[in-house]
Design a protein around this motif. Sequence first.
Motif, PDB file in Angstrom:
ATOM      1  N   ARG A 103       0.854  -1.196   0.000  1.00 21.53           N
ATOM      2  CA  ARG A 103       0.000   0.000   0.000  1.00 21.53           C
ATOM      3  C   ARG A 103       0.888   1.243   0.000  1.00 21.53           C
ATOM      4  N   CYS A 104       0.504   2.232  -0.778  1.00 13.88           N
ATOM      5  CA  CYS A 104       1.316   3.447  -0.967  1.00 13.88           C
ATOM      6  C   CYS A 104       1.799   4.007   0.365  1.00 13.88           C
ATOM      7  N   ILE A 105       3.095   4.138   0.481  1.00 14.47           N
ATOM      8  CA  ILE A 105       3.663   4.638   1.739  1.00 14.47           C
ATOM      9  C   ILE A 105       3.465   6.147   1.866  1.00 14.47           C
ATOM     10  N   GLY A 106       3.299   6.818   0.750  1.00 10.68           N
ATOM     11  CA  GLY A 106       3.144   8.275   0.758  1.00 10.68           C
ATOM     12  C   GLY A 106       1.702   8.738   0.737  1.00 10.68           C
ATOM     13  N   ALA A 107       0.759   7.837   1.087  1.00  7.63           N
ATOM     14  CA  ALA A 107      -0.668   8.169   0.960  1.00  7.63           C
ATOM     15  C   ALA A 107      -1.043   9.446   1.713  1.00  7.63           C
ATOM     16  N   SER A 108      -0.548   9.595   2.932  1.00  4.57           N
ATOM     17  CA  SER A 108      -0.938  10.775   3.717  1.00  4.57           C
ATOM     18  C   SER A 108      -0.403  12.056   3.085  1.00  4.57           C
ATOM     19  N   LEU A 109       0.821  11.978   2.567  1.00  6.78           N
ATOM     20  CA  LEU A 109       1.418  13.147   1.924  1.00  6.78           C
ATOM     21  C   LEU A 109       0.654  13.492   0.642  1.00  6.78           C
ATOM     22  N   ALA A 110       0.327  12.473  -0.134  1.00 12.58           N
ATOM     23  CA  ALA A 110      -0.411  12.695  -1.379  1.00 12.58           C
ATOM     24  C   ALA A 110      -1.772  13.324  -1.093  1.00 12.58           C
ATOM     25  N   ARG A 111      -2.474  12.751  -0.111  1.00 15.36           N
ATOM     26  CA  ARG A 111      -3.793  13.298   0.262  1.00 15.36           C
ATOM     27  C   ARG A 111      -3.677  14.762   0.645  1.00 15.36           C
ATOM     28  N   MET A 112      -2.654  15.069   1.440  1.00 16.19           N
ATOM     29  CA  MET A 112      -2.513  16.442   1.906  1.00 16.19           C
ATOM     30  C   MET A 112      -2.192  17.378   0.746  1.00 16.19           C
ATOM     31  N   GLU A 113      -1.309  16.956  -0.148  1.00 17.74           N
ATOM     32  CA  GLU A 113      -0.980  17.815  -1.293  1.00 17.74           C
ATOM     33  C   GLU A 113      -2.215  18.093  -2.147  1.00 17.74           C
ATOM     34  N   ILE A 114      -3.006  17.057  -2.385  1.00  9.63           N
ATOM     35  CA  ILE A 114      -4.212  17.227  -3.214  1.00  9.63           C
ATOM     36  C   ILE A 114      -5.202  18.142  -2.496  1.00  9.63           C
ATOM     37  N   ASN A 115      -5.328  17.916  -1.196  1.00  4.24           N
ATOM     38  CA  ASN A 115      -6.231  18.707  -0.364  1.00  4.24           C
ATOM     39  C   ASN A 115      -5.853  20.195  -0.410  1.00  4.24           C
ATOM     40  N   VAL A 116      -4.586  20.468  -0.185  1.00  3.19           N
ATOM     41  CA  VAL A 116      -4.116  21.857  -0.173  1.00  3.19           C
ATOM     42  C   VAL A 116      -4.252  22.468  -1.574  1.00  3.19           C
ATOM     43  N   ALA A 117      -3.949  21.675  -2.600  1.00  5.08           N
ATOM     44  CA  ALA A 117      -4.073  22.176  -3.982  1.00  5.08           C
ATOM     45  C   ALA A 117      -5.515  22.563  -4.277  1.00  5.08           C
ATOM     46  N   ALA A 118      -6.453  21.683  -3.899  1.00  9.05           N
ATOM     47  CA  ALA A 118      -7.875  21.950  -4.162  1.00  9.05           C
ATOM     48  C   ALA A 118      -8.321  23.213  -3.429  1.00  9.05           C
ATOM     49  N   LYS A 119      -7.905  23.305  -2.179  1.00 11.74           N
ATOM     50  CA  LYS A 119      -8.325  24.407  -1.325  1.00 11.74           C
ATOM     51  C   LYS A 119      -7.760  25.745  -1.812  1.00 11.74           C
ATOM     52  N   GLU A 120      -6.451  25.782  -2.021  1.00 11.68           N
ATOM     53  CA  GLU A 120      -5.806  27.049  -2.381  1.00 11.68           C
ATOM     54  C   GLU A 120      -6.245  27.530  -3.769  1.00 11.68           C
ATOM     55  N   LEU A 121      -6.516  26.569  -4.643  1.00 16.16           N
ATOM     56  CA  LEU A 121      -6.918  26.965  -5.986  1.00 16.16           C
ATOM     57  C   LEU A 121      -8.364  27.468  -6.019  1.00 16.16           C
ATOM     58  N   ILE A 122      -9.271  26.705  -5.406  1.00 19.81           N
ATOM     59  CA  ILE A 122     -10.697  27.065  -5.501  1.00 19.81           C
ATOM     60  C   ILE A 122     -10.980  28.373  -4.756  1.00 19.81           C
ATOM     61  N   LYS A 123     -10.127  28.698  -3.788  1.00 22.01           N
ATOM     62  CA  LYS A 123     -10.294  29.978  -3.088  1.00 22.01           C
ATOM     63  C   LYS A 123      -9.938  31.155  -4.005  1.00 22.01           C
TER      64      LYS A 123
END
Lengths: 108, 435
Positions: free
Chosen positions: B379-399
């Motif tokens: 299972r992807c070892i970087g899952a938490s990092l990936a989730r956070m990057e996507i989360n921050v990208a979605a948030k900062e962009l849509i704002k």
Amino acid sequence: MSEIKIIFIETDGTEKIVENAKLGATMMDVARANGIDGILGDCGGGCACATCHVYVDPAWQAVVGNPDEIEEMTLDMAGEVQANSRLSCQLVLNSEMDGIKVTVAPLV
Amino acid sequence: MNSSQPSAGSACPYSGKPLADLSLTDPLIQAYPTSFYQTLRSEEPVHFDAKLGMWLVSRYEDIVTLLRDPDTYSDKHGYEAQYASGYFEEFKEILEREGGGFFSDAIKSDPPYHTRIRKLLEKAFTAHRVKALEPGITKIVADLADKFAEKAANGNVVDGVKEFAIPLTIAVICEQMGIDQYNGEKISRWSVAITAQIGRMQNRESMIANAKEICDLQNFIIAQMKDREQSPREDMISDLVHASTEDGEKLTFAEAVSLIRALIIAGNDTTATAIGNLLFILATKPELAQELYDNVEDSRYMNRFVEELLRYAPPVRGLAKMTTCETELGGQKLPKGAHMLVLYASGNADETRFECPQQFDTGRGNLGSHVAFGVGIHRCIGASLARMEINVAAKELIKRVKNIKLAIPMDELKYQPTVATHTIESLPMLLERRV
């Protein structure tokens, strides 16, 4: 005391007692080392996968306390979540937990 | 119609054709795979793709069964048979001659060796460690989102993949690894070159070009390692150079090179793909873009949004395994040495597992059971990092932006030719800055 007792109830109702769980280990590590069915711990204890989900017996809830914000978010994805849900990788064993009883949550 | 994978209309390569005439090596099927996966699941869930020479595993249940049995389905052998397929010896010679050596991927291995390597890396990627990185990453993403929004605000067409998704993930991974001076375009080329080794679409000419890029990458990594050997710092390259396992054993030089290479590349291409998918979905589902904006301060919603994005449009399409003995999967008998391709994307679209799979629904009860990150020991070892990057990208962009639209017709979008991922190559778009 350096070891405590944990009672695991697997999803099919089987009771498994581990007598020599080491203080300082996580409950997930103990479950994996003792072949508890349904505790997979895919992410290795990183609070990232929710494959070590347990229900803490209500009598022991005050001892383990509540999940933090990060664990709550991971639990939110797990499904079949109850008020006494915890990720066992986040439960670091201490002497107050001697005799604790948990039920393994079903994998969704 | 699933708007993330639009049908190719009359050019649809599989309408009416029997499964035996179709192959995942077809670039059109690679670009628009939804119906192909559905046909696989309903007609032959474990199907031999003769042109690819691999068994395609398409049903959720079979995928999980396979991934939970690493003794029967070897990651190491599956990966090695996939790697630089058709040109391996020549590829290896180039790396040995010009790239400091051929370093096989330590993490693409089987237990018990894999357990030892994986344990070394796990601590760096826990959800709690990653949470601590969020403020720094938010700053990187916010700067990039500002530039992106400003360029678009002048009426320019912007490229969501090349000007946002790729630079974002490269900046994050370089920060993690402690690489202060870097050339983003080079790292992007290195990522493509590495991913191509498991994509099965290389000809000899592109293999040679990719091998040279990988030599360049390895020489860069070896120089970084030498620097950290002399002066350790607080970064991941230092951690790996100086790491030792529980029994006090140090990583070998070859292991360290391979792991640093894996960390630079694995989290880069895949996360950029996910952010590209995010932008595509925002551009094609305006009601969802509005819903995201309305809930941008609700962290529970944001987490569920990211998880559903990963289920709905998983970056990784298919990774290889190989049977170590005769076995049976989903009613199909398999010989020893059967080369399997696990179709994560098909598992996530399995209607027996996810109700109305083509619907983007953040309220799903079983959201977390998608297989975008894999299942089991790999299972992807970087899952938490990936989730956070996507989360921050979605948030900062849509704002910052609204009225996000594609600047070209949907069926002119180009996807990378590969069986390994489902990646938009370039995403021309128009958007307005929020005032």
